[in-house]
Design a protein around this motif. Structure first.
Motif, PDB file in Angstrom:
ATOM      1  N   PHE A  29       3.780  20.601  11.679  1.00 19.45           N
ATOM      2  CA  PHE A  29       4.858  19.628  11.822  1.00 19.45           C
ATOM      3  C   PHE A  29       4.954  19.069  13.237  1.00 19.45           C
ATOM      4  O   PHE A  29       5.328  17.912  13.426  1.00 19.45           O
ATOM      5  CB  PHE A  29       6.190  20.205  11.347  1.00 19.45           C
ATOM      6  CG  PHE A  29       6.303  20.206   9.859  1.00 19.45           C
ATOM      7  CD1 PHE A  29       6.389  19.012   9.143  1.00 19.45           C
ATOM      8  CD2 PHE A  29       6.279  21.394   9.148  1.00 19.45           C
ATOM      9  CE1 PHE A  29       6.458  19.004   7.765  1.00 19.45           C
ATOM     10  CE2 PHE A  29       6.357  21.396   7.761  1.00 19.45           C
ATOM     11  CZ  PHE A  29       6.447  20.195   7.071  1.00 19.45           C
ATOM     12  N   SER A  30       4.594  19.859  14.247  1.00 15.87           N
ATOM     13  CA  SER A  30       4.558  19.336  15.617  1.00 15.87           C
ATOM     14  C   SER A  30       3.504  18.235  15.736  1.00 15.87           C
ATOM     15  O   SER A  30       3.738  17.199  16.366  1.00 15.87           O
ATOM     16  CB  SER A  30       4.262  20.454  16.617  1.00 15.87           C
ATOM     17  OG  SER A  30       5.332  21.361  16.675  1.00 15.87           O
ATOM     18  N   ALA A  31       2.345  18.451  15.122  1.00 13.87           N
ATOM     19  CA  ALA A  31       1.296  17.431  15.143  1.00 13.87           C
ATOM     20  C   ALA A  31       1.725  16.197  14.355  1.00 13.87           C
ATOM     21  O   ALA A  31       1.503  15.063  14.784  1.00 13.87           O
ATOM     22  CB  ALA A  31      -0.008  18.001  14.577  1.00 13.87           C
ATOM     23  N   LEU A  32       2.362  16.409  13.212  1.00 16.54           N
ATOM     24  CA  LEU A  32       2.815  15.283  12.397  1.00 16.54           C
ATOM     25  C   LEU A  32       3.858  14.461  13.147  1.00 16.54           C
ATOM     26  O   LEU A  32       3.743  13.244  13.257  1.00 16.54           O
ATOM     27  CB  LEU A  32       3.391  15.782  11.070  1.00 16.54           C
ATOM     28  CG  LEU A  32       3.937  14.712  10.125  1.00 16.54           C
ATOM     29  CD1 LEU A  32       2.810  13.802   9.655  1.00 16.54           C
ATOM     30  CD2 LEU A  32       4.624  15.373   8.945  1.00 16.54           C
TER      31      LEU A  32
ATOM     32  N   LEU B 171      -1.464  13.062  13.599  1.00 15.36           N
ATOM     33  CA  LEU B 171      -2.113  13.135  12.292  1.00 15.36           C
ATOM     34  C   LEU B 171      -2.306  11.781  11.630  1.00 15.36           C
ATOM     35  O   LEU B 171      -3.273  11.583  10.906  1.00 15.36           O
ATOM     36  CB  LEU B 171      -1.306  14.027  11.339  1.00 15.36           C
ATOM     37  CG  LEU B 171      -1.224  15.498  11.685  1.00 15.36           C
ATOM     38  CD1 LEU B 171      -0.438  16.243  10.616  1.00 15.36           C
ATOM     39  CD2 LEU B 171      -2.602  16.105  11.834  1.00 15.36           C
ATOM     40  N   LEU B 172      -1.377  10.878  11.831  1.00 15.06           N
ATOM     41  CA  LEU B 172      -1.406   9.599  11.137  1.00 15.06           C
ATOM     42  C   LEU B 172      -1.596   8.448  12.111  1.00 15.06           C
ATOM     43  O   LEU B 172      -1.243   8.558  13.286  1.00 15.06           O
ATOM     44  CB  LEU B 172      -0.092   9.385  10.369  1.00 15.06           C
ATOM     45  CG  LEU B 172       0.278  10.461   9.354  1.00 15.06           C
ATOM     46  CD1 LEU B 172       1.658  10.172   8.777  1.00 15.06           C
ATOM     47  CD2 LEU B 172      -0.747  10.536   8.245  1.00 15.06           C
TER      48      LEU B 172
ATOM     49  N   ARG C  89      -9.104  21.440  11.747  1.00  7.90           N
ATOM     50  CA  ARG C  89      -8.929  20.527  12.873  1.00  7.90           C
ATOM     51  C   ARG C  89      -7.665  20.840  13.671  1.00  7.90           C
ATOM     52  O   ARG C  89      -7.647  20.751  14.879  1.00  7.90           O
ATOM     53  CB  ARG C  89      -8.898  19.082  12.368  1.00  7.90           C
ATOM     54  CG  ARG C  89      -8.899  18.071  13.494  1.00  7.90           C
ATOM     55  CD  ARG C  89      -9.037  16.681  12.971  1.00  7.90           C
ATOM     56  NE  ARG C  89      -7.735  16.244  12.504  1.00  7.90           N
ATOM     57  CZ  ARG C  89      -7.534  15.252  11.668  1.00  7.90           C
ATOM     58  NH1 ARG C  89      -8.550  14.595  11.177  1.00  7.90           N
ATOM     59  NH2 ARG C  89      -6.329  14.907  11.311  1.00  7.90           N
ATOM     60  N   LEU C  90      -6.612  21.239  12.999  1.00  7.92           N
ATOM     61  CA  LEU C  90      -5.368  21.569  13.683  1.00  7.92           C
ATOM     62  C   LEU C  90      -5.329  23.013  14.176  1.00  7.92           C
ATOM     63  O   LEU C  90      -4.420  23.410  14.884  1.00  7.92           O
ATOM     64  CB  LEU C  90      -4.171  21.346  12.747  1.00  7.92           C
ATOM     65  CG  LEU C  90      -3.772  19.909  12.512  1.00  7.92           C
ATOM     66  CD1 LEU C  90      -2.640  19.839  11.487  1.00  7.92           C
ATOM     67  CD2 LEU C  90      -3.340  19.257  13.799  1.00  7.92           C
ATOM     68  N   GLY C  91      -6.307  23.816  13.782  1.00  9.06           N
ATOM     69  CA  GLY C  91      -6.322  25.214  14.183  1.00  9.06           C
ATOM     70  C   GLY C  91      -5.331  26.065  13.398  1.00  9.06           C
ATOM     71  O   GLY C  91      -4.777  27.021  13.929  1.00  9.06           O
TER      72      GLY C  91
ATOM     73  N   GLN D   1       1.070   4.168   9.642  1.00  9.42           N
ATOM     74  CA  GLN D   1       1.371   5.168   8.614  1.00  9.42           C
ATOM     75  C   GLN D   1       2.554   6.036   9.032  1.00  9.42           C
ATOM     76  O   GLN D   1       3.434   6.320   8.235  1.00  9.42           O
ATOM     77  CB  GLN D   1       0.149   6.054   8.359  1.00  9.42           C
ATOM     78  CG  GLN D   1      -1.003   5.338   7.725  1.00  9.42           C
ATOM     79  CD  GLN D   1      -2.249   6.201   7.694  1.00  9.42           C
ATOM     80  OE1 GLN D   1      -2.551   6.933   8.644  1.00  9.42           O
ATOM     81  NE2 GLN D   1      -2.985   6.120   6.592  1.00  9.42           N
ATOM     82  N   SER D   2       2.581   6.436  10.281  1.00 11.13           N
ATOM     83  CA  SER D   2       3.676   7.248  10.783  1.00 11.13           C
ATOM     84  C   SER D   2       4.991   6.478  10.719  1.00 11.13           C
ATOM     85  O   SER D   2       6.025   7.020  10.326  1.00 11.13           O
ATOM     86  CB  SER D   2       3.395   7.674  12.226  1.00 11.13           C
ATOM     87  OG  SER D   2       4.386   8.548  12.680  1.00 11.13           O
ATOM     88  N   ALA D   3       4.957   5.201  11.068  1.00  8.44           N
ATOM     89  CA  ALA D   3       6.162   4.377  11.030  1.00  8.44           C
ATOM     90  C   ALA D   3       6.663   4.202   9.610  1.00  8.44           C
ATOM     91  O   ALA D   3       7.865   4.263   9.357  1.00  8.44           O
ATOM     92  CB  ALA D   3       5.887   3.024  11.673  1.00  8.44           C
ATOM     93  N   SER D   4       5.758   4.010   8.652  1.00 10.18           N
ATOM     94  CA  SER D   4       6.211   3.841   7.272  1.00 10.18           C
ATOM     95  C   SER D   4       6.758   5.155   6.712  1.00 10.18           C
ATOM     96  O   SER D   4       7.668   5.145   5.899  1.00 10.18           O
ATOM     97  CB  SER D   4       5.081   3.309   6.383  1.00 10.18           C
ATOM     98  OG  SER D   4       4.058   4.248   6.249  1.00 10.18           O
ATOM     99  N   ARG D   5       6.236   6.269   7.186  1.00 10.01           N
ATOM    100  CA  ARG D   5       6.741   7.570   6.743  1.00 10.01           C
ATOM    101  C   ARG D   5       8.161   7.808   7.228  1.00 10.01           C
ATOM    102  O   ARG D   5       8.988   8.383   6.525  1.00 10.01           O
ATOM    103  CB  ARG D   5       5.819   8.670   7.296  1.00 10.01           C
ATOM    104  CG  ARG D   5       6.174  10.059   6.862  1.00 10.01           C
ATOM    105  CD  ARG D   5       5.342  11.104   7.595  1.00 10.01           C
ATOM    106  NE  ARG D   5       5.547  11.095   9.025  1.00 10.01           N
ATOM    107  CZ  ARG D   5       6.610  11.632   9.631  1.00 10.01           C
ATOM    108  NH1 ARG D   5       7.551  12.200   8.942  1.00 10.01           N
ATOM    109  NH2 ARG D   5       6.719  11.596  10.941  1.00 10.01           N
TER     110      ARG D   5
END
Length: 91
Positions: free
Chosen positions: A65-68, A73-74, A4-6, A78-82
């Motif tokens: 990591f750019s997508a994350l 990705l999230l 999915r991310l290539g 989820q991104s905020a809790s990470r």
């Protein structure tokens, strides 16, 4: 996720697969400072299972990591809790 991310140069080798699929730098290890260097470029990464078995390139890691970090990705919560900024997400 990999497709999915290539991430074209990222793969999960099977147990016993010690080869690297593309051009790569050589890796060396000295058991003690000043000791003789041993070539550890090709080894079976399955000894650590998921802790070290994924093989990737710097370009694919950058894409991941750019997508994350870019929120691709999230889900927002989820991104905020990470990142520890859960209070900034609307509930």
């Amino acid at each position: 996720m990999i497709e999915r991310l290539g991430l074209r140069h990222t793969y999960f080798p099977g147990a016993g697969d010690e080869s690297l699929r593309e051009a790569h730098p050589q890796g060396y290890h000295a058991p003690e400072p000043g000791g003789p260097l041993t070539d550890v470029t090709e080894l079976d990464p399955s000894w650590a299972w998921a802790a070290g078995q994924l093989v990737s390139t710097p370009g694919d890691l950058n894409r991941f990591f750019s997508a994350l970090m870019g929120g691709k990705l999230l889900k927002p919560a989820q991104s905020a809790s990470r990142t520890g900024s859960a209070s900034s997400v609307r509930r």
